[in-house]
Write a protein that holds these residues in place. Structure first.
Motif, PDB file in Angstrom:
ATOM      1  N   TYR A   1     -25.411  76.576  -9.376  1.00  0.00           N
ATOM      2  CA  TYR A   1     -24.538  76.014  -8.344  1.00  0.00           C
ATOM      3  C   TYR A   1     -23.132  75.774  -8.897  1.00  0.00           C
ATOM      4  N   GLY A   2     -23.057  75.183 -10.095  1.00  0.00           N
ATOM      5  CA  GLY A   2     -21.750  74.949 -10.692  1.00  0.00           C
ATOM      6  C   GLY A   2     -21.001  76.238 -10.974  1.00  0.00           C
ATOM      7  N   LEU A   3     -21.708  77.275 -11.413  1.00  0.00           N
ATOM      8  CA  LEU A   3     -21.066  78.546 -11.727  1.00  0.00           C
ATOM      9  C   LEU A   3     -20.552  79.240 -10.469  1.00  0.00           C
ATOM     10  N   ILE A   4     -21.280  79.088  -9.366  1.00  0.00           N
ATOM     11  CA  ILE A   4     -20.893  79.768  -8.123  1.00  0.00           C
ATOM     12  C   ILE A   4     -19.834  78.965  -7.363  1.00  0.00           C
ATOM     13  N   GLU A   5     -20.098  77.671  -7.174  1.00  0.00           N
ATOM     14  CA  GLU A   5     -19.211  76.860  -6.341  1.00  0.00           C
ATOM     15  C   GLU A   5     -18.011  76.302  -7.123  1.00  0.00           C
ATOM     16  N   ARG A   6     -18.201  76.028  -8.405  1.00  0.00           N
ATOM     17  CA  ARG A   6     -17.164  75.424  -9.241  1.00  0.00           C
ATOM     18  C   ARG A   6     -16.552  74.189  -8.558  1.00  0.00           C
ATOM     19  N   PRO A   7     -17.341  73.117  -8.394  1.00  0.00           N
ATOM     20  CA  PRO A   7     -16.847  71.931  -7.686  1.00  0.00           C
ATOM     21  C   PRO A   7     -15.643  71.308  -8.382  1.00  0.00           C
ATOM     22  N   ASN A   8     -14.740  70.753  -7.561  1.00  0.00           N
ATOM     23  CA  ASN A   8     -13.526  70.156  -8.117  1.00  0.00           C
ATOM     24  C   ASN A   8     -13.821  68.884  -8.908  1.00  0.00           C
ATOM     25  N   ASP A   9     -14.757  68.094  -8.414  1.00  0.00           N
ATOM     26  CA  ASP A   9     -15.086  66.825  -9.080  1.00  0.00           C
ATOM     27  C   ASP A   9     -16.153  67.089 -10.137  1.00  0.00           C
ATOM     28  N   PHE A  10     -15.719  67.526 -11.306  1.00  0.00           N
ATOM     29  CA  PHE A  10     -16.662  67.874 -12.362  1.00  0.00           C
ATOM     30  C   PHE A  10     -17.379  66.642 -12.897  1.00  0.00           C
ATOM     31  N   ALA A  11     -16.690  65.491 -12.930  1.00  0.00           N
ATOM     32  CA  ALA A  11     -17.321  64.272 -13.443  1.00  0.00           C
ATOM     33  C   ALA A  11     -18.519  63.882 -12.583  1.00  0.00           C
ATOM     34  N   SER A  12     -18.367  63.948 -11.257  1.00  0.00           N
ATOM     35  CA  SER A  12     -19.491  63.615 -10.374  1.00  0.00           C
ATOM     36  C   SER A  12     -20.596  64.660 -10.480  1.00  0.00           C
ATOM     37  N   TYR A  13     -20.215  65.913 -10.676  1.00  0.00           N
ATOM     38  CA  TYR A  13     -21.211  66.976 -10.841  1.00  0.00           C
ATOM     39  C   TYR A  13     -22.051  66.740 -12.092  1.00  0.00           C
ATOM     40  N   LEU A  14     -21.401  66.357 -13.178  1.00  0.00           N
ATOM     41  CA  LEU A  14     -22.128  66.089 -14.423  1.00  0.00           C
ATOM     42  C   LEU A  14     -23.009  64.856 -14.277  1.00  0.00           C
ATOM     43  N   LEU A  15     -22.514  63.862 -13.573  1.00  0.00           N
ATOM     44  CA  LEU A  15     -23.328  62.663 -13.345  1.00  0.00           C
ATOM     45  C   LEU A  15     -24.529  62.984 -12.464  1.00  0.00           C
ATOM     46  N   ALA A  16     -24.356  63.881 -11.500  1.00  0.00           N
ATOM     47  CA  ALA A  16     -25.479  64.290 -10.643  1.00  0.00           C
ATOM     48  C   ALA A  16     -26.572  64.969 -11.462  1.00  0.00           C
ATOM     49  N   ILE A  17     -26.188  65.753 -12.464  1.00  0.00           N
ATOM     50  CA  ILE A  17     -27.179  66.379 -13.346  1.00  0.00           C
ATOM     51  C   ILE A  17     -27.996  65.313 -14.072  1.00  0.00           C
ATOM     52  N   ALA A  18     -27.308  64.301 -14.619  1.00  0.00           N
ATOM     53  CA  ALA A  18     -28.010  63.236 -15.343  1.00  0.00           C
ATOM     54  C   ALA A  18     -28.944  62.461 -14.416  1.00  0.00           C
ATOM     55  N   ILE A  19     -28.486  62.146 -13.210  1.00  0.00           N
ATOM     56  CA  ILE A  19     -29.309  61.368 -12.282  1.00  0.00           C
ATOM     57  C   ILE A  19     -30.510  62.184 -11.816  1.00  0.00           C
ATOM     58  N   CYS A  20     -30.332  63.467 -11.545  1.00  0.00           N
ATOM     59  CA  CYS A  20     -31.452  64.313 -11.124  1.00  0.00           C
ATOM     60  C   CYS A  20     -32.535  64.369 -12.205  1.00  0.00           C
ATOM     61  N   ASN A  21     -32.137  64.512 -13.447  1.00  0.00           N
ATOM     62  CA  ASN A  21     -33.115  64.533 -14.534  1.00  0.00           C
ATOM     63  C   ASN A  21     -33.807  63.188 -14.697  1.00  0.00           C
ATOM     64  N   LEU A  22     -33.051  62.096 -14.541  1.00  0.00           N
ATOM     65  CA  LEU A  22     -33.657  60.763 -14.634  1.00  0.00           C
ATOM     66  C   LEU A  22     -34.672  60.546 -13.519  1.00  0.00           C
ATOM     67  N   LEU A  23     -34.322  60.913 -12.298  1.00  0.00           N
ATOM     68  CA  LEU A  23     -35.250  60.740 -11.177  1.00  0.00           C
ATOM     69  C   LEU A  23     -36.490  61.612 -11.347  1.00  0.00           C
ATOM     70  N   LEU A  24     -36.304  62.833 -11.840  1.00  0.00           N
ATOM     71  CA  LEU A  24     -37.448  63.711 -12.064  1.00  0.00           C
ATOM     72  C   LEU A  24     -38.403  63.103 -13.094  1.00  0.00           C
ATOM     73  N   TYR A  25     -37.874  62.608 -14.190  1.00  0.00           N
ATOM     74  CA  TYR A  25     -38.729  62.044 -15.232  1.00  0.00           C
ATOM     75  C   TYR A  25     -39.394  60.755 -14.753  1.00  0.00           C
ATOM     76  N   PHE A  26     -38.654  59.950 -13.983  1.00  0.00           N
ATOM     77  CA  PHE A  26     -39.233  58.713 -13.479  1.00  0.00           C
ATOM     78  C   PHE A  26     -40.375  59.004 -12.505  1.00  0.00           C
ATOM     79  N   ALA A  27     -40.179  59.993 -11.614  1.00  0.00           N
ATOM     80  CA  ALA A  27     -41.247  60.365 -10.684  1.00  0.00           C
ATOM     81  C   ALA A  27     -42.463  60.892 -11.436  1.00  0.00           C
ATOM     82  N   PHE A  28     -42.221  61.702 -12.468  1.00  0.00           N
ATOM     83  CA  PHE A  28     -43.323  62.211 -13.289  1.00  0.00           C
ATOM     84  C   PHE A  28     -44.072  61.056 -13.961  1.00  0.00           C
ATOM     85  N   TYR A  29     -43.318  60.063 -14.460  1.00  0.00           N
ATOM     86  CA  TYR A  29     -43.948  58.932 -15.138  1.00  0.00           C
ATOM     87  C   TYR A  29     -44.842  58.155 -14.177  1.00  0.00           C
TER      88      TYR A  29
END
Length: 848
Positions: A721-749
């Protein structure tokens, strides 16, 4: 001599009735030069000067050459209680002018001069001629109840050819703005507009709102003191006062204390170009026809001045903010009292006051035989035999799951035997490495298998997380505070409202701060972070007391208690509040990382804490963890600076993202039993050949494989998604990656915890449900997007909205409230979700 003769001839021309007029030296010098010299004659040649008594609202058509000069004399009566504006409008009717016409307006306290065609410059020094010019005359205040003032409009040119023009002077009846009354007007680059506003009694702060239905042309609104001259052109409007660019919306909060005269001018100027407002950038140079067409820029605007909030609203806002978060302290105190009451009842049932500890142990069917009978595998690396564990668990279940050992010799012998043990001693022994590989290759691991290191050593290891983040916080916060103070000072001194991206429709100043409400709303992060630290401290003290009295449950049951990461999480939450407040002192493109740096840290620490719960021995060290988080912040800065539209950056970042995901997946799957060296590729090929091609065997660890496959799919999708869309708000995009991984691991736990037969206690379940609901509402307010530094300041102001809570807080303030509560709730979930295991032997707690 020339000046003296000029002065005498000037008084002769003006007549004795006007001899009291004393024009400024510049105007006098200009009169002399134009009277005694021209473009066609020799210096000293007499010019024909004609003075006319003129009237308001009459259009004068005339012709001017280098041989003549026309002076229009006007008079009008002004009063102290009523202010009327005077506007001069000029049109040049001739085309292909050899020289421009110069108009000089001489007033009692000011001189205004301009040429027609009016030449205004844009980007790259491009010139835009305007043949139609309208200017409002400055109106200095008068002390007399009524006074008749005279002013003159002098018209001259150095062109030998006759130039036709039209002159009209009119009164502006609506020159003074009324409170809460909308006024519409039209402006252009050559016809700026300004109006006067007087503070009514009892009003100390007002907000000036200028709006338009048109995005472009770009315009500037300015607030200036009542003084002459008024800077109302594109090339000088930023000289004094407060100003900001605007497309559809503009708003400036004005305080009475900044204007000694209790009044000010609202100036609106249309810019010659739209680049400042994010419009199209024209290439230089332009053709002559493009310059003429670019000059046709007229904009219809509305202005309204409304009283801002008073001091009572400030007090209510602060009390509301404090009340919300102090209620969490009260609620926590009540819950702690209830838990202490329950524990005291439980201890009273198990340990009657007239029984000794030995009698209690005898009553439970267990008599201590030696100080080493209950050797703790959590402390010395040894494990109980299966029979001993079974007997202990059985007796515990049958007798309320509780037993206390009070032999001081056990604690002394343990402390003496471990006095010189360090963590590195384990990792340097070959037999420990061999044992580690044997243990971690078991298909079903238990917490006892990954809690073999000494508890004292691990506690020191995890305390480093807290001390490191505390050190980072000090060295990070001090320059940040210094920088934002400088930003605020620059805004206050220069008056440039484009430096900071506020929600200007709901920005309430206090002292030197321009948006106090955005700063105050961050108080929740600090207060709730401190409350979480107090809760963790209480648990830490209770656990240490249990260890000192050799409580069997504390020594050998439940998830190993290590509080260093919890302390780091609470500190990170407090720092998020402090740095977010610093960011909102002056939010802009250059200090965005103040608001996001500790968000990355909070997400990373939460994932580390989740992993540490079941893998205390093999969790990352503080140095490795903070180095990885530093790399994330580094890429965040690079993404904002270089990532906008840069395909090379996005390719490099996507490759690094995918490789990091693969390396982390390998680390998690093999529990640290792999090495990153030159032979890694050869070993990977061998594993793929033997396990997938040769015999097509399934993965040994199914649960871990499912988690990692899903994690890789999500991360690869985000990278694509980042490679195709290249969002302007890169900081929020990077934070979204961290939150998605945290939510995935928490749900798995949570899923694996329930699959393993464990349960979630009532307090943890309430925290989970409450936190999920609060996060939902918080994200709703976050995505309202009241301002954005990815766009120009004028475009950002298009998203500004009025306050929605107590006339003091806006949507983003509510995001601060709710997100701080949600983060606090998330921390409580991590703290309490495994409380149901506190009486379960560690060799019966599964690792996942």
């Amino acid at each position: 001599m020339v000046l003296r003769s000029c002065w005498k001839s000037r008084h002769k021309i003006a007549g004795p009735a006007h001899c009291w007029m004393r024009p400024g030296f510049a105007a006098l010098l200009w009169l002399c030069l134009t009277q005694f010299g021209s473009g066609s004659g020799a210096v000293g040649e007499t010019k024909s000067v004609v003075q006319k008594d003129a009237e308001f609202d009459v259009t004068y058509n005339d012709t001017v050459t280098s041989d003549n000069q026309t002076i229009y004399a006007f008079n009008h009566t002004i009063s102290r209680n009523k202010t009327e504006g005077v506007r001069v409008t000029v049109d040049v009717l001739s085309e292909g002018l050899e020289s421009p016409i110069l108009f000089v307006v001489r007033q009692k306290q000011a001189v205004l001069s301009f040429q027609v065609p009016l030449i205004l410059r844009g980007l790259y020094q491009r010139k835009y001629p305007y043949a139609h010019v309208g200017r409002t005359l400055c109106q200095p205040p008068t002390r007399a109840a009524s006074e008749t003032q005279y002013f003159f409009v002098d018209v001259s040119t150095l062109s030998s050819l006759g130039t036709h023009y039209q002159l009209r002077v009119s009164r502006v009846d609506s020159f003074t703005l009324q409170t809460d009354k909308k006024f519409s007007f039209t402006a252009s680059p050559s016809q700026p507009q300004y109006f006067k506003y007087v503070f009514p009694d009892g009003v100390d702060t007002v907000i000036v709102k200028v709006s338009s239905e048109m995005n472009f042309p770009c315009s500037v609104m300015s607030i200036q003191d009542i003084q002459c001259p008024v800077y109302d052109l594109d090339n000088n409007v930023a000289f004094i006062g407060m100003y900001q660019t605007m497309t559809k919306k503009g708003a400036i909060t004005v305080q009475r204390k900044d204007f000694p005269s209790n009044s000010f001018y609202v100036v609106v100027v249309v810019k010659t170009e739209d680049e400042a407002c994010g419009g199209p950038l024209r290439f230089y140079p332009l053709r002559p026809d493009e310059l003429i067409n670019a000059g046709n820029r007229t904009k219809v605007l509305d202005v309204v001045v409304s009283p801002a909030i008073n001091s009572e609203v400030y007090v209510m806002g602060m009390l509301f903010c404090l009340g919300i978060f102090l209620s969490f302290y009260l609620l926590t105190f009540l819950v702690a009292c209830l838990q202490n009451k329950r524990m005291n009842k439980r201890e009273a049932l198990l340990n009657p006051a007239d029984m000794s500890p030995a009698e209690t142990a005898s009553l439970l069917g267990k008599t201590p035989a030696s100080p080493y009978e209950y050797g703790s595998f959590a402390d010395n690396g040894s494990t109980l035999s299966s029979e001993a564990v079974t007997d202990s668990a059985t007796s515990t279940d049958n007798n309320y799951g509780y037993m206390e050992r009070s032999l001081d010799s056990v604690g002394r012998s343990r402390q003496e035997s471990l006095s010189s043990v360090e963590e590195d001693d384990y990792d340097t022994l070959a037999d420990i490495d061999s044992d580690k590989n044997i243990v971690r290759t078991k298909k079903f691991l238990c917490v006892s298998d990954l809690a073999r290191k000494d508890k004292r050593i691990l506690s020191k290891k995890y305390q480093i997380y807290f001390w490191n983040i505390a050190t980072i916080a000090v060295f990070y916060a001090l320059p940040v505070i210094q920088l934002v103070i400088t930003y605020q000072t620059v805004v206050n001194v220069t008056g440039n409202q484009d430096i900071c991206y506020y929600n200007f429709l709901c920005a309430h100043p206090l002292g030197a701060l321009s948006a106090f409400n955005n700063i105050l709303s961050n108080l929740g992060y600090v207060m709730l972070g401190l409350l979480f630290l107090l809760i963790v401290l209480k648990r830490d003290i209770v656990h240490n007391r249990a260890l000192l009295r050799n409580d069997l449950n504390a020594l050998e049951c439940g998830i190993p208690k290590h509080f260093g990461l919890f302390y780091a999480m609470g500190t990170a939450l407090m720092m998020e509040g402090l740095l977010s407040a610093c960011y909102h002192v002056c939010p802009n493109y250059t200090n965005f990382q103040f608001d996001t740096s500790f968000m990355y840290m909070i997400a990373g620490l939460c994932m580390l804490k989740l992993y540490q719960k079941r893998h205390p021995d093999i969790n990352a060290s503080a140095y490795t963890a903070y180095a990885c988080l530093a790399a994330v912040i580094f890429f965040s800065v690079l993404g904002v600076v270089f990532g906008k539209g840069n395909m090379v950056f996005w390719i490099v970042f996507s490759v690094i993202h995918i490789l990091a995901t693969l390396l982390l997946s390998t680390q998690l799957y093999y529990m640290g039993r792999w090495r990153l060296d030159s032979g890694i590729l050869r070993r990977m090929v061998y594993v793929i050949y033997t396990d997938c091609i040769r015999q097509c065997s399934g993965p040994m660890y199914i649960d871990r494989m499912v988690l990692l496959v899903m994690g890789n799919i999500i991360n690869w999708s985000l990278a694509a998604y980042g490679l195709i869309e290249r969002p302007n708000d890169f900081a929020s995009y990077l934070l979204a990656i961290a939150i998605c991984n945290l939510l995935l691991y928490f749900a798995f736990y949570i899923i694996m915890k329930l699959r393993s037969g464990e349960r979630i206690q009532c307090l943890a379940l309430v925290c989970i449900l409450f936190t999920a609901v609060v996060w939902g509402f918080a994200l709703f307010f976050f995505f309202q997007g009241l301002s954005t530094w990815q766009k120009t300041p004028a475009e950002s102001r298009e998203h500004n909205r009025d306050c929605i809570l107590l006339s003091f807080f806006d949507d983003h303030d509510i995001w601060h409230f709710l997100s701080s509560i949600a983060m606090f709730g998330s921390f409580l979930v991590l703290l309490t979700m495994d409380d149901d295991l506190d009486t379960v032997q560690r060799d019966k707690i599964y690792v996942f």
